[in-house]
Design a protein around this motif. Sequence first.
Motif, PDB file in Angstrom:
ATOM      1  N   SER A  42       4.488  13.105   5.601  1.00 11.34           N
ATOM      2  CA  SER A  42       4.852  12.213   6.704  1.00 11.34           C
ATOM      3  C   SER A  42       4.314  12.714   8.042  1.00 11.34           C
ATOM      4  CB  SER A  42       6.369  12.029   6.773  1.00 11.34           C
ATOM      5  OG  SER A  42       7.003  13.236   7.137  1.00 11.34           O
ATOM      6  N   SER A  43       3.708  13.884   8.022  1.00 11.60           N
ATOM      7  CA  SER A  43       3.108  14.432   9.235  1.00 11.60           C
ATOM      8  C   SER A  43       1.886  13.604   9.623  1.00 11.60           C
ATOM      9  CB  SER A  43       2.688  15.885   8.967  1.00 11.60           C
ATOM     10  OG  SER A  43       1.716  16.307   9.884  1.00 11.60           O
ATOM     11  N   GLY A  44       1.692  13.412  10.898  1.00  5.17           N
ATOM     12  CA  GLY A  44       0.537  12.655  11.376  1.00  5.17           C
ATOM     13  C   GLY A  44      -0.781  13.305  11.018  1.00  5.17           C
ATOM     14  N   ALA A  45      -0.785  14.598  10.753  1.00  7.06           N
ATOM     15  CA  ALA A  45      -2.011  15.322  10.422  1.00  7.06           C
ATOM     16  C   ALA A  45      -2.404  15.163   8.945  1.00  7.06           C
ATOM     17  CB  ALA A  45      -1.849  16.800  10.749  1.00  7.06           C
ATOM     18  N   ALA A  48      -4.087  11.572   3.061  1.00  2.00           N
ATOM     19  CA  ALA A  48      -4.062  11.415   1.604  1.00  2.00           C
ATOM     20  C   ALA A  48      -5.448  11.126   1.049  1.00  2.00           C
ATOM     21  CB  ALA A  48      -3.087  10.307   1.211  1.00  2.00           C
ATOM     22  N   LYS A  49      -6.259  10.381   1.788  1.00  2.00           N
ATOM     23  CA  LYS A  49      -7.601  10.021   1.321  1.00  2.00           C
ATOM     24  C   LYS A  49      -8.469  11.248   1.102  1.00  2.00           C
ATOM     25  CE  LYS A  49      -7.547   5.450   3.358  1.00  2.00           C
ATOM     26  NZ  LYS A  49      -8.092   4.571   4.383  1.00  2.00           N
ATOM     27  N   ALA A  50      -8.250  12.296   1.878  1.00  2.00           N
ATOM     28  CA  ALA A  50      -9.017  13.536   1.712  1.00  2.00           C
ATOM     29  C   ALA A  50      -8.735  14.181   0.351  1.00  2.00           C
ATOM     30  CB  ALA A  50      -8.696  14.514   2.835  1.00  2.00           C
ATOM     31  N   GLU A  56       0.425   5.660  -0.160  1.00  2.00           N
ATOM     32  CA  GLU A  56       1.439   5.047  -1.024  1.00  2.00           C
ATOM     33  C   GLU A  56       1.543   5.769  -2.364  1.00  2.00           C
ATOM     34  OE1 GLU A  56      -0.918   3.306   0.706  1.00  2.00           O
ATOM     35  OE2 GLU A  56       0.475   2.576   2.225  1.00  2.00           O
ATOM     36  N   GLN A  57       0.409   6.207  -2.912  1.00  2.00           N
ATOM     37  CA  GLN A  57       0.437   6.967  -4.164  1.00  2.00           C
ATOM     38  C   GLN A  57       1.161   8.300  -3.968  1.00  2.00           C
ATOM     39  OE1 GLN A  57      -3.831   6.915  -4.752  1.00  2.00           O
ATOM     40  NE2 GLN A  57      -3.595   5.755  -6.657  1.00  2.00           N
ATOM     41  N   PRO A 115      12.840   4.599  -1.012  1.00  2.00           N
ATOM     42  CA  PRO A 115      12.551   3.966   0.282  1.00  2.00           C
ATOM     43  C   PRO A 115      13.775   3.310   0.924  1.00  2.00           C
ATOM     44  CG  PRO A 115      10.883   3.358  -1.326  1.00  2.00           C
ATOM     45  CD  PRO A 115      11.972   4.072  -2.073  1.00  2.00           C
ATOM     46  N   HIS A 116      14.763   2.978   0.122  1.00  4.45           N
ATOM     47  CA  HIS A 116      15.960   2.317   0.630  1.00  4.45           C
ATOM     48  C   HIS A 116      17.060   3.302   1.023  1.00  4.45           C
ATOM     49  CE1 HIS A 116      14.064  -1.338  -0.748  1.00  4.45           C
ATOM     50  NE2 HIS A 116      13.922  -0.777  -1.934  1.00  4.45           N
TER      51      HIS A 116
END
Length: 154
Positions: A42-45, A48-50, A56-57, A115-116
């Motif tokens: 959840s960190s802005g840094a 996931a794509k890297a 989401e995965q 998520p809920h």
Amino acid sequence: MYNKKDWPLTLYFDGQCPLCAREIKIPNRHATESRLLFIDISSGAFDAKALGFTFEQMQSSLHARFADGRWVTGLDATLWSWRAAGLGFWAAPLTWRAIRPLLALGYRCFCRLRPHLAWLPHPDGRRRCVDDRCGVPESKPAPDERPTLKTKQP
């Protein structure tokens, strides 16, 4: 079996999830950096794509990667992170064949409900964001400063 060259294990967790953050506190207190590293997705840094995933995965279940690049997810990520922290005896039931299917079902249900559950109190006591605005608690003012409440604007 895994050996010394497999460590450290890097555990990717969602620090915004109250239950996830609570669970991470236990192995974090016992782990050494040579065995277990923690990455808050959840960190802005965090990117996931890297790693070859979508955010989401990564959010859909717990992920962990051994030093040699092998990935484990879900219950196996939990098991290996607790083992890496020296707390494998607490996670031993995750290896019991008789109850593993039931635990896997429970984990999948938790992942869908997670998520809920953002309304639950967070273990670090921070205030939750509402309507894209986050209140930052006041710090104690210096003698010549007036107290203020800072807000993050969208």
